[in-house]
Write a protein that holds these residues in place. Sequence first.
Motif, short mmCIF file in Angstrom:
data_model
loop_
_atom_site.label_atom_id
_atom_site.label_comp_id
_atom_site.label_asym_id
_atom_site.label_seq_id
_atom_site.Cartn_x
_atom_site.Cartn_y
_atom_site.Cartn_z
N ALA A 119 5.71 -8.51 -0.37
CA ALA A 119 6.64 -7.73 -1.20
C ALA A 119 7.80 -7.44 -0.27
N ASP A 121 9.50 -4.59 -0.03
CA ASP A 121 9.76 -3.18 0.30
C ASP A 121 9.65 -2.75 1.76
N LYS A 194 -0.81 -3.89 -11.31
CA LYS A 194 -0.40 -2.83 -10.39
C LYS A 194 0.47 -1.86 -11.16
N TYR A 200 0.84 6.44 -4.65
CA TYR A 200 1.17 5.62 -3.47
C TYR A 200 1.89 6.43 -2.39
N GLN A 220 6.53 -2.49 -11.86
CA GLN A 220 5.12 -2.07 -11.90
C GLN A 220 4.78 -1.60 -13.32
N LYS A 247 -4.85 -1.92 -9.44
CA LYS A 247 -4.38 -0.90 -8.48
C LYS A 247 -3.57 0.16 -9.21
N TYR A 312 -9.45 3.14 2.15
CA TYR A 312 -9.29 3.78 3.45
C TYR A 312 -10.60 4.40 3.93
C1 PBG Z 1 3.95 -2.52 -1.29
C2 PBG Z 1 2.66 -1.82 -1.48
C3 PBG Z 1 2.41 -0.48 -1.88
C4 PBG Z 1 1.04 -0.27 -1.72
C5 PBG Z 1 0.47 -1.47 -1.30
N1 PBG Z 1 1.47 -2.43 -1.16
C6 PBG Z 1 3.35 0.63 -2.24
C7 PBG Z 1 4.22 0.49 -3.43
O1 PBG Z 1 4.10 -0.43 -4.25
O2 PBG Z 1 5.13 1.32 -3.51
C8 PBG Z 1 0.34 1.05 -1.95
C9 PBG Z 1 -1.01 1.20 -1.32
C10 PBG Z 1 -1.52 2.59 -1.22
O3 PBG Z 1 -0.96 3.56 -1.77
O4 PBG Z 1 -2.56 2.76 -0.56
N2 PBG Z 1 4.49 -3.18 -2.38
#
Ligand code: PBG
Length: 323
Positions: A119, A121, A194, A200, A220, A247, A312
């Motif tokens: 991704a 980000d 997702k 998050y 999303q 997710k 986690y």
């Molecule tokens: C990146 C990504 C995210 C998470 C996993 N990959 C954050 C988002 O989409 O903003 C979140 C994982 C977590 O909160 O444990 N795209």
Amino acid sequence: MLQRPRRNRRTEAIRNLVQETHLSPAHLVYPLFVIEGAGIKEEIKSLPGNYRLSLDNILQEIESCMELGLQSFILFPVVPESYKDKTATYSYHPDNFYLKAAQAIKQQFPECCLISDVAMDPYSSDGHDGLVEDGEIVNDKTLPILAKMAVAQAAAGFDFIGPSDMMDGRVRTIREALDENDFKETGILSYTAKYASAYYGPFRDALDSAPKAGDKKTYQMNPANKTEALLEATLDTEEGADMLMVKPALNYLDIIQSLKQASKLPIVCYHVSGECAMLIAACQNNWLEYEKAMPETLLSMRRAGADIIITYFAKDYAKLYIK
Ligand code: PBG
């Protein structure tokens, strides 16, 4: 009374015989956050017990996890702001510390399963998963960037590529790019359903990757939707995904169940940072008992139909399991 269900609950041995759902460390994936440098171990404030680790510490961490029976890891990069740009070029830069870390991990632990994150980000100055043009996240121009990122990750030795961006058509683009570059054996674990979730937060703190403007709702999914998750599952399967992910997990157990019933692919769920943080916070206040509440939470995901859980709590569960 001819039927007395309590007979099957009478002793521990009987309860074990009739237990319907099992969870072992083999089902778990442990997320790790890698930061450039050496000797670094910074705790993530909103996710106590989890750290940003430099490669030397990551290697040690993986070794201790493997001794506990954990074999699978998903790796995320903590990218300094100065490496970020509009088009996430650092994500496939030859000096990228995340790619080098993956290489070192697979060299030292060839038997582990290492999963990536695809991704924009963590690498984007806009903090969005796709390319931003005039305030919009543009789909089709993002795809070649994701493909380059995925090929670089496959070359670094990741076993599975994990597209978490939710752009349309990305699984196909990535599959084709992997095949063209002779990475036919590298798998795709797609973030199929997702959701645009509020859970998050701690992850974005860990990576400093929150969007600079707007939210992620144009890519999303809406937390209210279920049928749409089935559409995403159909598309990802047609496009060549090897595993499908839901997710977050805990608030979406019904989605896990639906996908499990609808698909023949393994179903993964991501027990995300905010979901884990809630339980940690309650336990720190002595409102819940960690060693009991944590396994019950993870078991609920397996019962709903998840084959694989990213959490986690993976290491703590593995420690309890051995005991
Ligand atoms: C990146 C990504 C995210 C998470 C996993 N990959 C954050 C988002 O989409 O903003 C979140 C994982 C977590 O909160 O444990 N795209």
